[in-house]
Design an enzyme around this catalytic site. Structure first.
Site, short mmCIF file in Angstrom:
data_model
loop_
_atom_site.label_atom_id
_atom_site.label_comp_id
_atom_site.label_asym_id
_atom_site.label_seq_id
_atom_site.Cartn_x
_atom_site.Cartn_y
_atom_site.Cartn_z
N ARG A 211 6.59 -79.67 -19.89
CA ARG A 211 8.05 -79.85 -19.79
C ARG A 211 8.73 -78.50 -19.68
NH1 ARG A 211 9.05 -83.55 -24.92
NH2 ARG A 211 11.24 -83.00 -24.50
N CYS A 288 13.83 -77.17 -28.95
CA CYS A 288 12.87 -78.21 -28.56
C CYS A 288 13.59 -79.17 -27.63
CB CYS A 288 12.28 -78.91 -29.79
SG CYS A 288 13.50 -79.74 -30.83
#
Length: 332
Positions: A211, A288
């Site tokens: 990601r 995150c």
């Protein structure tokens, strides 16, 4: 070259630990084991289940809490003890009043030792600990290995609706540590700086590397993957080890030992940056997907004695949702 690098890392590790030993020492441990929690229950402790699951997961923390929990635990819903920001994001930091009200509801006083766990082992409990520490409640810890380790080591559990009656307390409205949270404006400005600039902060991204690179999709529909310019990839799982439950296929996570945590940090940011971080000479920010597992990196760095750590509360969901954000992809 490999032997030389290992020698250099070992030297930096010993030097860094020596320099930060006084900061790392605390009367309240950041982590406790199940046996230590059991002892604490004999002298008085408040136990909070802060289990949280990804939006695409069928698991529900509060429902599981009613079915299975550590005796006398109470549930901390990180989506409820929160203040939505301008984008409507969940589990953002609560206001000081919200935090104080929640503590009063749980029967917590400023002198109460609070131990937090989750049902993964280590996943969402560090985020809850971050909240307590950011509001100055230093007498707080995480149960390393959480509920699965507690059960695996043979300690009792409680099922059904909670029967314990909690006496409401008075908890003075605390002050939030202004250095604990980073805003979008701060992160965007930091991304515009040359990473060698002494005032720049090193952003550590806890999402899976795919990601961060931009090759794997985000779990939230419509959100592009990629990363904040100059950020470094350090998936939260890098700081954890997987443990098998004896006689079962089930597993749970715990933090790596300090030496291994240090090794992972060096691999992610390099020996020079690692030494500066551990000596408090360079500030670091954890991020995150939505501010949850950034808490794992935050706690891992705290376990190494790092003091200059902030957390980007919105994290990637807030950053990538804004059209003005610069998004990098690939290994750069």
């Amino acid at each position: 070259m490999t032997i030389l690098l290992r020698s250099l890392r070992g030297t930096l590790y010993r030097r860094s630990l020596s320099a930060i030993s006084s900061r790392a020492m605390s009367s309240t441990p950041l982590l406790v084991k199940p046996s230590e929690l059991l002892e604490l229950t004999k002298t008085g402790v408040t136990i909070l289940d802060a289990s949280w699951h990804m939006p695409n997961s069928p698991r529900k923390g509060k429902e599981e809490f009613l079915l299975n929990r550590i005796p006398n635990a109470q549930f901390l819903d990180l989506d409820e003890v929160a203040t939505p920001n301008e984008l409507g994001l969940k589990h953002m930091m609560p206001s000081a009043r919200q935090f104080a009200d929640a503590c009063e509801y749980w029967g917590i006083q400023p002198s109460t030792h609070v131990v937090i766990y989750d049902s993964h082992g280590v996943f969402s409990s560090p985020r809850a600990l971050f909240m307590f520490k950011a509001f100055g409640h230093e007498k707080s810890s995480v149960l390393d290995g959480g509920l699965p380790r507690w059960e695996a080591e043979g300690y009792p559990v409680e099922t059904g609706p909670p029967l314990t009656t909690v006496k409401k307390t008075d908890y003075p409205e605390p002050s939030l540590d202004e250095n604990a949270i980073r805003s979008y404006k701060q992160i965007a400005h930091n991304a515009s700086l040359n990473p060698t600039d002494p005032i720049s902060e090193l952003v550590l991204d806890a999402r899976p590397r795919g990601r961060w690179i931009g090759s794997d999709p985000e779990p939230r529909p419509g959100l592009p993957s990629g990363h904040i310019p100059y950020s470094r990839s350090l998936p939260f799982s890098t700081f954890l080890q997987t443990n098998k439950v004896p006689g079962s296929d089930a597993t749970y996570t715990t933090f790596l030992p300090s030496a291994a945590l240090h090794e992972k940090l060096v691999s992610a940011v390099g020996p020079d940056n690692a030494e500066k971080i551990l000596k408090g000479e360079r500030s670091v920010v954890t991020s995150c997907g939505s501010g949850m597992t950034a808490g794992v990196l935050w706690l891992g760095l705290r376990l190494l004695g790092t003091s200059k750590i902030g957390l980007y509360d919105e994290s990637w969901t807030g950053y990538a949702a804004r059209q003005s954000s610069i998004i990098d992809t690939g290994e750069k």
